[in-house]
Design a protein around this motif. Structure first.
Motif, mmCIF file in Angstrom:
data_model
loop_
_atom_site.group_PDB
_atom_site.id
_atom_site.type_symbol
_atom_site.label_atom_id
_atom_site.label_comp_id
_atom_site.label_asym_id
_atom_site.label_seq_id
_atom_site.Cartn_x
_atom_site.Cartn_y
_atom_site.Cartn_z
ATOM 1 N N THR A 95 -9.328 -8.688 6.538
ATOM 2 C CA THR A 95 -8.239 -7.723 6.723
ATOM 3 C C THR A 95 -7.499 -7.467 5.431
ATOM 4 O OG1 THR A 95 -6.839 -9.551 7.387
ATOM 5 C CG2 THR A 95 -7.880 -8.304 9.150
ATOM 6 N N ILE A 96 -8.105 -7.904 4.329
ATOM 7 C CA ILE A 96 -7.382 -7.837 3.066
ATOM 8 C C ILE A 96 -7.050 -6.391 2.675
ATOM 9 C CG2 ILE A 96 -9.481 -7.871 1.679
ATOM 10 C CD1 ILE A 96 -7.921 -9.644 -0.309
ATOM 11 N N ILE A 97 -7.978 -5.477 2.985
ATOM 12 C CA ILE A 97 -7.708 -4.070 2.674
ATOM 13 C C ILE A 97 -6.784 -3.471 3.740
ATOM 14 C CG2 ILE A 97 -8.769 -1.822 2.189
ATOM 15 C CD1 ILE A 97 -9.645 -3.894 0.217
ATOM 16 N N PHE A 98 -7.045 -3.814 5.011
ATOM 17 C CA PHE A 98 -6.246 -3.239 6.106
ATOM 18 C C PHE A 98 -4.772 -3.570 5.958
ATOM 19 C CE2 PHE A 98 -10.424 -3.402 8.333
ATOM 20 C CZ PHE A 98 -10.518 -2.056 8.634
ATOM 21 N N LYS A 99 -4.513 -4.744 5.373
ATOM 22 C CA LYS A 99 -3.110 -5.147 5.228
ATOM 23 C C LYS A 99 -2.345 -4.213 4.307
ATOM 24 C CE LYS A 99 -3.733 -10.100 5.854
ATOM 25 N NZ LYS A 99 -3.876 -11.350 5.078
ATOM 26 N N GLN A 100 -3.095 -3.560 3.449
ATOM 27 C CA GLN A 100 -2.431 -2.684 2.485
ATOM 28 C C GLN A 100 -2.110 -1.313 3.077
ATOM 29 O OE1 GLN A 100 -4.619 -2.642 -1.250
ATOM 30 N NE2 GLN A 100 -5.415 -4.681 -0.793
ATOM 31 N N LEU A 101 -2.620 -1.044 4.290
ATOM 32 C CA LEU A 101 -2.395 0.275 4.899
ATOM 33 C C LEU A 101 -1.043 0.312 5.571
ATOM 34 C CD1 LEU A 101 -5.795 0.945 6.674
ATOM 35 C CD2 LEU A 101 -5.124 1.574 4.368
ATOM 36 N N LYS A 102 -0.514 1.551 5.652
ATOM 37 C CA LYS A 102 0.680 1.730 6.489
ATOM 38 C C LYS A 102 0.173 1.751 7.925
ATOM 39 C CE LYS A 102 2.551 4.976 3.168
ATOM 40 N NZ LYS A 102 2.727 6.419 2.948
ATOM 41 N N ASN A 103 0.803 1.033 8.764
ATOM 42 C CA ASN A 103 0.313 0.911 10.141
ATOM 43 C C ASN A 103 0.743 2.035 11.051
ATOM 44 O OD1 ASN A 103 -1.033 -1.333 9.528
ATOM 45 N ND2 ASN A 103 0.604 -2.725 10.167
ATOM 46 N N ARG A 104 1.631 2.896 10.599
ATOM 47 C CA ARG A 104 2.084 3.983 11.461
ATOM 48 C C ARG A 104 1.683 5.320 10.842
ATOM 49 N NH1 ARG A 104 4.991 2.949 15.488
ATOM 50 N NH2 ARG A 104 5.927 0.908 15.792
ATOM 51 N N PRO A 105 1.308 6.264 11.697
ATOM 52 C CA PRO A 105 0.945 7.573 11.150
ATOM 53 C C PRO A 105 2.184 8.271 10.609
ATOM 54 C CG PRO A 105 0.972 7.644 13.531
ATOM 55 C CD PRO A 105 1.185 6.228 13.151
ATOM 56 N N ASN A 106 1.938 9.207 9.740
ATOM 57 C CA ASN A 106 3.091 9.923 9.202
ATOM 58 C C ASN A 106 3.648 10.889 10.245
ATOM 59 O OD1 ASN A 106 1.499 12.204 9.212
ATOM 60 N ND2 ASN A 106 0.701 11.768 7.173
ATOM 61 N N GLU A 118 1.476 13.620 11.794
ATOM 62 C CA GLU A 118 0.480 13.122 12.743
ATOM 63 C C GLU A 118 1.125 12.648 14.033
ATOM 64 O OE1 GLU A 118 -1.177 10.327 10.185
ATOM 65 O OE2 GLU A 118 -2.853 11.573 9.576
ATOM 66 N N ASP A 172 -9.113 -10.680 11.538
ATOM 67 C CA ASP A 172 -9.832 -11.273 10.416
ATOM 68 C C ASP A 172 -10.800 -12.318 10.959
ATOM 69 O OD1 ASP A 172 -9.005 -11.698 7.109
ATOM 70 O OD2 ASP A 172 -10.490 -12.973 8.113
ATOM 71 N N VAL A 201 -4.199 -7.573 12.537
ATOM 72 C CA VAL A 201 -3.462 -6.512 11.856
ATOM 73 C C VAL A 201 -3.511 -5.276 12.742
ATOM 74 C CG1 VAL A 201 -3.320 -5.087 9.789
ATOM 75 C CG2 VAL A 201 -4.136 -7.442 9.625
ATOM 76 N N PRO A 202 -2.410 -4.914 13.403
ATOM 77 C CA PRO A 202 -2.418 -3.703 14.220
ATOM 78 C C PRO A 202 -2.459 -2.457 13.345
ATOM 79 C CG PRO A 202 -0.257 -4.697 14.241
ATOM 80 C CD PRO A 202 -1.114 -5.595 13.404
ATOM 81 N N GLU A 240 -6.286 6.493 2.703
ATOM 82 C CA GLU A 240 -5.487 5.403 2.146
ATOM 83 C C GLU A 240 -6.346 4.147 2.001
ATOM 84 O OE1 GLU A 240 -1.228 3.298 3.214
ATOM 85 O OE2 GLU A 240 -2.140 4.716 4.603
#
Lengths: 596, 289
Positions: free
Chosen positions: A39-50, A53, B227, B234-235, B245
């Motif tokens: 999840t190392i990359i996923f953690k860097q994402l914003k979890n909510r849409p803008n 969206e 993971d 991670v939601p 992104e």
């Protein structure tokens, strides 16, 4: 705009269907738990849409909701009509409508009904948006699926023929479902026996009884004789003339060789037979009631005044035995060698018209439901009631003996000692030959050219009978039944009924499904010329004495459904649209997935 | 155990034309095909050294004696074998979402083993939790290796870092090290491992094996990414923009590693499981002869 459903009950399906869709959508919207390598990359994402969206509508949900709605509308039979007045018309054009309405008028009921229809249009439907016309004959059929303009219909109204109908108006209306909102008018010769409303009524110009004469059948007899059956549906005795056209076959087809005529008398509602002798080589005959001097008061329908018959080739004589026993048991084979045919009572009931093929019918312990149109002997011992009812007499005593009767030649009352006999109340045209206790147990009768014998004691088995007097009596009876034949039991014919006039040929052009007009039709198969007579007699149509009443179809309350009005023209389009959308959504989904 | 089906005759022929070449000389334990820092018998001249008593008189360069009237001994570079280290990551991430990544790791390991076998090199395997410094040599090297790797399973309980250190504690000879992993773990831990390996004076070569889905995950609406190693959830609400992104974050991650490797003279190769094995071998393993 009138909106409605032909099957609104199906709309109840909307509740479970929409519920299921919402459930499926919510379920689809729930986060799906998915194992990933890291999840190392996923953690860097914003979890909510803008924001953009976030406000985006769940288009797929609404798309599927729309698709579901379309399917439900199609199932529920959604329809709409543009506002305006629509008029449904059922015109009864069966043959009885060709009757002249009254003596003072030369127009038939159908023509007067059409005139009434045009008047109704002027009076009640001035702002008519569409009209739909249905005819009852030859079978119930509408001119168009939907509504037509008055201009398109009015020119065709004058060309509607009165022709024999396959189904009666009563049966047609009985099978229809009609909504209360429908403006429906039925033009017929029936009278209504139910309440009428403004927008739902039965119209007729006929008010009372009408007289009519009809040729019901032509029977070819063995001794070069044809019998023309005439039914008088009149209220007073009449005396008229009937003509017989005898036709011979030549290279051109059929040609009239001889015209004969004969007078006939008929009492009210009586059926009379007029006999004509014809030549050997006659192939067909046409019988017609002479129109001269016949007023419409006694003959309202002229179309049933003619009938056709084909005289088939000479055949060997035949005798029909209707019995539960076998031929051998009857002992009649010795009397009619090679001519005898056996039918069980059940088989005879199934095809009673076959009886005309036989020159003699012997009913053994069986009473038919009606007198056959061939010579016959009814042996009524211990038989179920039919056209006659019998009464058992035990230890009978002969009270009268007709010495003059040819049946009793060589016999005297002393020869007979009956154990049981069955007496019967016979029609007036029977003459008693032997009576017991003043009840007829043997009688002979003439019904036109047809000879009948009533026989109230056992006849069969003939061979095993110890009573020689019975054997002599039976032979006398058979001889009497064949007496008038120069070449006994030598011809076979067909019975035919009613005829169509030339005007009914127009029906072919209008409906396109009229098989054949009445008349004598020539057909060639395998180089052999055959003639077929076609008639359409129907007692129901020709009998105008009875004023018929009919109940209007039951209005279906709380329903917009109507069999008459095609209120559902958009069903197919809705279904097709739904399927197209379903297909499109499938491709969009596939494309989206491939893109991903 | 036979080699995997992907080891076609064409691939083996291709591998035979390649060789693992160290970027610096390593001391070997026996004669081989690689230059060694050891001076002695060899073909290639190295340098001269003043004669000392006890030196073999046959090594005196008599021409130089004639010119300089001093005694010098001629020295040559010795050619020795090379110890190839294989460090394979068998953590749970290598077996998720399927075994494709691990299968590709095994194929690459066997290809390296085949090359080593062809060059008569020795091979030392480190698979944490299974093999710690197991050595292979000889003609059947690749088959023994295949047998052993067939036994390897994912073992999430193993402490990868500790086993890696333990594996190199007993290593007397440095050499070329191939470290094959997806490198999607905590960067600090990975860097610590690199430091351990670099401290051993290894010619470190890193092969990163990824799946296409890791480069660009499939579109979903909502998901909870779990993971596979840590179980951390991670939601996510994945949309088209979040995919962009993701790509940016992934590219930055890769770029960071490449810069890190460049600064420390680590050879960094990255491949994914959809690529052909022959292409990967051509670009990743050794050089043509």
């Amino acid at each position: 705009m009138n909106l409605g459903f032909t099957a609104p009950g199906f709309l109840l399906l909307a509740f479970p269907a929409i519920g299921f869709l919402i459930f499926a959508y919510l379920n689809r919207g729930q986060a799906k738990r998915q194992f990933v390598s890291s999840t190392i990359i996923f953690k860097q994402l914003k979890n909510r849409p803008n924001v953009r969206e976030k406000v985006k509508l769940p288009w797929r949900f609404f798309y599927e909701l729309l698709l579901l709605t379309l399917l439900l509308l199609a199932i529920a039979g959604f329809y709409w009509q543009s506002p305006g007045k629509y008029w449904q018309v059922i015109i009864d054009n069966s043959l009885s409508l060709s009757a002249v309405a009254d003596a003072s008028s030369s127009r038939n009921i159908l023509a007067l009904n059409i005139a009434q229809l045009k008047n109704d249009r002027q009076d009640r439907f001035k702002n008519l948006s569409g009209i739909k016309v249905c005819l009852t004959a030859p079978s119930f059929q509408c001119w168009s699926e939907g509504f037509e303009s008055w201009e398109a219909v009015s020119s065709k109204l004058n060309n509607i023929p009165a022709i024999p109908a396959n189904d009666s108006l009563e049966s047609v209306l009985g099978s229809l479902t009609i909504a209360p909102k429908v403006n429906l008018t039925i033009y017929s010769d029936y009278l209504s026996n139910s309440r009428q409303s403004n927008n739902f009524r039965l119209s007729t110009v006929r008010t009372g009884e009408l007289g009519n004469l009809a040729i019901t059948e032509i029977i070819s007899r063995p001794n070069h004789t044809v019998s023309v059956g005439i039914q008088a549906f009149v209220s007073t005795p009449i005396q008229k003339k009937v003509k017989l056209y005898s036709l011979v076959e030549n290279s051109k087809g059929l040609e009239v060789a001889e015209i004969k005529e004969a007078n006939f008398k008929a009492n009210p509602e009586e059926k009379v037979f007029v006999d004509f002798k014809i030549f050997n080589n006659i192939r067909a005959v046409i019988a017609e009631i002479d129109p001269a001097g016949i007023s419409s008061a006694i003959d309202a329908i002229s179309a049933d005044n003619i009938s056709y018959q084909v005289i088939n080739q000479q055949v060997s004589a035949a005798v029909l035995l209707v019995s539960k026993n076998s031929l051998a048991e009857s002992g009649l084979e010795a009397v009619f060698p090679g001519k005898l045919k056996l039918l069980s009572p059940e088989e005879y009931q199934a095809v009673p018209e076959d009886a005309q093929k036989y020159s003699l019918i012997i009913f053994d312990n069986y009473i038919p439901s009606k007198f056959p149109s061939s010579n016959h002997l009814i042996v009524a011992s211990n038989a179920e009631p039919g056209v006659l009812e019998t009464t058992l007499q035990r230890s009978p005593k002969i009270t009268s003996w007709d010495k003059e009767s040819s049946l009793l030649r060589y016999l005297s009352p002393d020869n007979f000692s009956f154990k049981n006999v069955w007496s019967a109340k016979l029609p007036s045209w029977f003459q008693p030959v032997i009576t017991s206790n003043n009840q007829t147990i043997l009688a002979t009768g003439f019904q036109g050219p047809i000879r009948s014998i009533y026989w109230g004691f056992p006849l069969l088995p003939l061979e095993k009978s110890n009573n020689q007097a019975l054997a002599i009596l039976s032979l006398n009876a058979f001889k009497w039944l064949e007496e008038e034949s120069q070449s006994p039991l030598s011809f076979q014919g067909e019975t035919l009924a009613y005829v169509l006039k030339d005007q009914q040929l127009e029906s072919e052009k209008i409906n396109g499904n009229w098989e054949l007009a009445a008349g004598i039709i020539q057909s060639v198969s395998e180089n052999k010329v055959n003639f077929i007579a076609k008639n359409f007699y129907s007692e129901e149509e020709s009998n105008l004495l009875a004023v018929r009443k009919i109940a209007l179809p039951i209005l279906t309350r709380n329903s917009d459904k109507s069999d008459l009005i095609n209120t559902n023209p958009n069903l197919n389009q809705l279904i097709w649209l739904a399927w197209l959308m379903l297909l499109a959504s499938f491709f969009i989904w596939r494309k989206g997935k491939a893109k991903a | 155990m036979p080699l995997p089906e992907s080891f076609t005759p064409q691939l083996l022929r291709q591998l035979e034309l390649q060789q693992v070449k160290a970027r610096k000389a390593f001391l070997g334990s026996r004669q081989g095909a690689h230059y060694s820092p050891k001076r002695g018998h060899g073909i290639e001249f190295s340098d001269f050294r003043q004669y000392q008593p006890g030196d073999d008189l046959r090594h005196i360069d008599w021409n130089l004696v004639a010119r300089s009237e001093r005694f010098y001994i001629k020295r040559f570079r010795e050619e020795q074998d090379l110890l190839v280290h294989l460090i394979l990551d068998n953590s749970a991430s290598m077996f998720n979402p399927g075994a494709a990544k691990w299968n590709r790791v095994v194929e690459l390991a066997l290809a390296i083993g085949y090359l080593s076998s062809m060059q008569q090199d020795r091979l030392q395997l480190a698979v944490p939790g299974h093999f710690i410094g197991k050595k292979y040599s000889g003609k059947n090297l690749v088959y023994k290796l295949a047998d052993d790797l067939n036994l390897v399973r994912s073992n999430p309980t193993v402490t990868f870092d500790a086993d890696l250190k333990l594996s190199f504690t007993a290593t007397n000879f440095p050499g070329v090290a191939y470290y094959i992993s997806d490198f999607l773990d905590d960067p600090e831990k990975i860097k610590a491992n690199f430091q351990t390996l670099l401290a051993r004076n290894l010619d470190l070569r890193v092969i990163q094996v990824l799946t296409p889905e890791e480069k660009l995950p499939q579109i979903g609406t909502k998901m909870i990414a779990i993971d596979s190693e840590t179980g951390q959830e991670v939601p996510l609400e994945v949309t088209a923009s979040s995919l962009v992104e993701y790509q940016k974050a992934f590219n930055a991650h890769q770029k960071d590693w490449q810069e890190y490797a460049y600064q420390r003279q680590i050879a960094w190769y990255s491949c994914d499981t959809s690529e052909k094995l022959a292409d990967i071998c051509r670009s990743v393993l050794g050089v043509s002869k």
